[in-house]
Design a protein around this motif. Structure first.
Motif, PDB file in Angstrom:
ATOM      1  N   GLU A  47       0.800  -1.224   0.000  1.00 28.44           N
ATOM      2  CA  GLU A  47       0.000   0.000   0.000  1.00 28.44           C
ATOM      3  C   GLU A  47       0.837   1.281   0.000  1.00 28.44           C
ATOM      4  O   GLU A  47       0.288   2.367  -0.010  1.00 28.44           O
ATOM      5  CB  GLU A  47      -0.929   0.013   1.222  1.00 28.44           C
ATOM      6  CG  GLU A  47      -1.945  -1.092   1.220  1.00 28.44           C
ATOM      7  CD  GLU A  47      -2.876  -1.023   0.017  1.00 28.44           C
ATOM      8  OE1 GLU A  47      -3.204   0.099  -0.435  1.00 28.44           O
ATOM      9  OE2 GLU A  47      -3.273  -2.090  -0.467  1.00 28.44           O
ATOM     10  N   ARG A  48       2.158   1.162   0.012  1.00 22.68           N
ATOM     11  CA  ARG A  48       3.025   2.336   0.126  1.00 22.68           C
ATOM     12  C   ARG A  48       2.710   3.396  -0.924  1.00 22.68           C
ATOM     13  O   ARG A  48       2.601   4.580  -0.615  1.00 22.68           O
ATOM     14  CB  ARG A  48       4.490   1.950   0.045  1.00 22.68           C
ATOM     15  CG  ARG A  48       5.414   3.130   0.289  1.00 22.68           C
ATOM     16  CD  ARG A  48       6.869   2.700   0.227  1.00 22.68           C
ATOM     17  NE  ARG A  48       7.736   3.780   0.634  1.00 22.68           N
ATOM     18  CZ  ARG A  48       8.098   4.794  -0.151  1.00 22.68           C
ATOM     19  NH1 ARG A  48       7.639   4.873  -1.371  1.00 22.68           N
ATOM     20  NH2 ARG A  48       8.908   5.737   0.297  1.00 22.68           N
ATOM     21  N   ASP A  49       2.538   3.007  -2.171  1.00 23.34           N
ATOM     22  CA  ASP A  49       2.281   3.981  -3.242  1.00 23.34           C
ATOM     23  C   ASP A  49       0.877   4.575  -3.178  1.00 23.34           C
ATOM     24  O   ASP A  49       0.612   5.614  -3.778  1.00 23.34           O
ATOM     25  CB  ASP A  49       2.517   3.332  -4.611  1.00 23.34           C
ATOM     26  CG  ASP A  49       3.990   3.006  -4.839  1.00 23.34           C
ATOM     27  OD1 ASP A  49       4.849   3.632  -4.181  1.00 23.34           O
ATOM     28  OD2 ASP A  49       4.275   2.122  -5.666  1.00 23.34           O
ATOM     29  N   ASN A  50      -0.036   3.925  -2.450  1.00 25.34           N
ATOM     30  CA  ASN A  50      -1.414   4.414  -2.328  1.00 25.34           C
ATOM     31  C   ASN A  50      -1.621   5.282  -1.096  1.00 25.34           C
ATOM     32  O   ASN A  50      -2.663   5.902  -0.953  1.00 25.34           O
ATOM     33  CB  ASN A  50      -2.389   3.232  -2.259  1.00 25.34           C
ATOM     34  CG  ASN A  50      -2.299   2.364  -3.484  1.00 25.34           C
ATOM     35  OD1 ASN A  50      -2.085   2.848  -4.586  1.00 25.34           O
ATOM     36  ND2 ASN A  50      -2.446   1.061  -3.301  1.00 25.34           N
ATOM     37  N   TRP A  51      -0.638   5.289  -0.180  1.00 23.45           N
ATOM     38  CA  TRP A  51      -0.826   5.932   1.121  1.00 23.45           C
ATOM     39  C   TRP A  51      -1.102   7.430   1.015  1.00 23.45           C
ATOM     40  O   TRP A  51      -2.098   7.914   1.529  1.00 23.45           O
ATOM     41  CB  TRP A  51       0.386   5.676   2.020  1.00 23.45           C
ATOM     42  CG  TRP A  51       0.298   6.413   3.301  1.00 23.45           C
ATOM     43  CD1 TRP A  51       1.058   7.471   3.692  1.00 23.45           C
ATOM     44  CD2 TRP A  51      -0.641   6.193   4.360  1.00 23.45           C
ATOM     45  NE1 TRP A  51       0.654   7.906   4.928  1.00 23.45           N
ATOM     46  CE2 TRP A  51      -0.386   7.145   5.358  1.00 23.45           C
ATOM     47  CE3 TRP A  51      -1.680   5.283   4.555  1.00 23.45           C
ATOM     48  CZ2 TRP A  51      -1.117   7.210   6.531  1.00 23.45           C
ATOM     49  CZ3 TRP A  51      -2.405   5.354   5.721  1.00 23.45           C
ATOM     50  CH2 TRP A  51      -2.126   6.305   6.700  1.00 23.45           C
ATOM     51  N   LEU A  52      -0.238   8.181   0.386  1.00 27.55           N
ATOM     52  CA  LEU A  52      -0.426   9.635   0.334  1.00 27.55           C
ATOM     53  C   LEU A  52      -1.704  10.046  -0.394  1.00 27.55           C
ATOM     54  O   LEU A  52      -2.427  10.908   0.099  1.00 27.55           O
ATOM     55  CB  LEU A  52       0.807  10.319  -0.247  1.00 27.55           C
ATOM     56  CG  LEU A  52       2.041  10.268   0.658  1.00 27.55           C
ATOM     57  CD1 LEU A  52       3.238  10.912  -0.034  1.00 27.55           C
ATOM     58  CD2 LEU A  52       1.770  10.930   1.996  1.00 27.55           C
ATOM     59  N   PRO A  53      -2.046   9.434  -1.533  1.00 23.88           N
ATOM     60  CA  PRO A  53      -3.332   9.787  -2.140  1.00 23.88           C
ATOM     61  C   PRO A  53      -4.513   9.446  -1.223  1.00 23.88           C
ATOM     62  O   PRO A  53      -5.508  10.173  -1.191  1.00 23.88           O
ATOM     63  CB  PRO A  53      -3.371   8.948  -3.425  1.00 23.88           C
ATOM     64  CG  PRO A  53      -1.937   8.707  -3.761  1.00 23.88           C
ATOM     65  CD  PRO A  53      -1.241   8.578  -2.428  1.00 23.88           C
ATOM     66  N   ALA A  54      -4.405   8.375  -0.445  1.00 26.39           N
ATOM     67  CA  ALA A  54      -5.503   7.969   0.435  1.00 26.39           C
ATOM     68  C   ALA A  54      -5.731   8.963   1.572  1.00 26.39           C
ATOM     69  O   ALA A  54      -6.853   9.121   2.044  1.00 26.39           O
ATOM     70  CB  ALA A  54      -5.227   6.579   1.015  1.00 26.39           C
ATOM     71  N   VAL A  55      -4.691   9.653   2.014  1.00 29.73           N
ATOM     72  CA  VAL A  55      -4.816  10.591   3.141  1.00 29.73           C
ATOM     73  C   VAL A  55      -4.798  12.051   2.682  1.00 29.73           C
ATOM     74  O   VAL A  55      -4.670  12.960   3.501  1.00 29.73           O
ATOM     75  CB  VAL A  55      -3.721  10.349   4.210  1.00 29.73           C
ATOM     76  CG1 VAL A  55      -3.874   8.971   4.826  1.00 29.73           C
ATOM     77  CG2 VAL A  55      -2.324  10.538   3.633  1.00 29.73           C
ATOM     78  N   ASP A  56      -4.959  12.285   1.395  1.00 31.50           N
ATOM     79  CA  ASP A  56      -4.870  13.642   0.861  1.00 31.50           C
ATOM     80  C   ASP A  56      -5.908  14.592   1.467  1.00 31.50           C
ATOM     81  O   ASP A  56      -5.576  15.700   1.874  1.00 31.50           O
ATOM     82  CB  ASP A  56      -5.002  13.619  -0.667  1.00 31.50           C
ATOM     83  CG  ASP A  56      -4.693  14.958  -1.286  1.00 31.50           C
ATOM     84  OD1 ASP A  56      -3.619  15.517  -0.979  1.00 31.50           O
ATOM     85  OD2 ASP A  56      -5.533  15.459  -2.061  1.00 31.50           O
ATOM     86  N   ALA A  57      -7.169  14.173   1.552  1.00 26.38           N
ATOM     87  CA  ALA A  57      -8.214  15.048   2.115  1.00 26.38           C
ATOM     88  C   ALA A  57      -7.908  15.373   3.578  1.00 26.38           C
ATOM     89  O   ALA A  57      -8.061  16.519   4.016  1.00 26.38           O
ATOM     90  CB  ALA A  57      -9.589  14.402   1.984  1.00 26.38           C
ATOM     91  N   PHE A  58      -7.462  14.376   4.348  1.00 25.95           N
ATOM     92  CA  PHE A  58      -7.088  14.583   5.748  1.00 25.95           C
ATOM     93  C   PHE A  58      -5.928  15.575   5.852  1.00 25.95           C
ATOM     94  O   PHE A  58      -5.939  16.489   6.674  1.00 25.95           O
ATOM     95  CB  PHE A  58      -6.707  13.243   6.388  1.00 25.95           C
ATOM     96  CG  PHE A  58      -6.137  13.371   7.760  1.00 25.95           C
ATOM     97  CD1 PHE A  58      -6.950  13.639   8.847  1.00 25.95           C
ATOM     98  CD2 PHE A  58      -4.774  13.220   7.978  1.00 25.95           C
ATOM     99  CE1 PHE A  58      -6.428  13.754  10.127  1.00 25.95           C
ATOM    100  CE2 PHE A  58      -4.238  13.326   9.242  1.00 25.95           C
ATOM    101  CZ  PHE A  58      -5.073  13.604  10.324  1.00 25.95           C
TER     102      PHE A  58
END
Length: 91
Positions: free
Chosen positions: A40-51
């Motif tokens: 999930e490393r490459d998905n982490w920052l996009p997943a928390v972008d709104a936060f």
């Protein structure tokens, strides 16, 4: 008496002093370290972008940053710095 940050005293010649936070008032510094699943490393920052955007827009927020370890690509951390809220003095 003005307090000087111990880090800047020791390493001040290595950093751009213009980016150093002011030391006049007490601050809250929050740091959280955790492990992101390798898959999930490459998905982490996009997943928390709104936060991330919402946190950066909080009143008084000085910074909110995500970091990866240079030694372990799955070790991540986030840090936030805000001024302390002064309590109203009793009247």
């Amino acid at each position: 008496m003005r307090r000087v940050c111990p880090f800047l005293q020791a390493y001040g010649s290595l950093v751009d002093a213009r980016t150093a936070p002011p030391q006049e008032s007490p601050l809250i510094f929050i740091a959280v370290k955790f492990t992101v699943r390798s898959a999930e490393r490459d998905n982490w920052l996009p997943a928390v972008d709104a936060f991330t955007l919402a946190t950066r827009q909080e009143p008084g927020n000085l910074f909110f940053e995500w970091s990866y370890s240079v030694e372990n690509r799955t070790s991540s951390s986030c840090s936030k710095r805000s001024p302390t809220r002064r309590r109203a003095s009793p009247t």
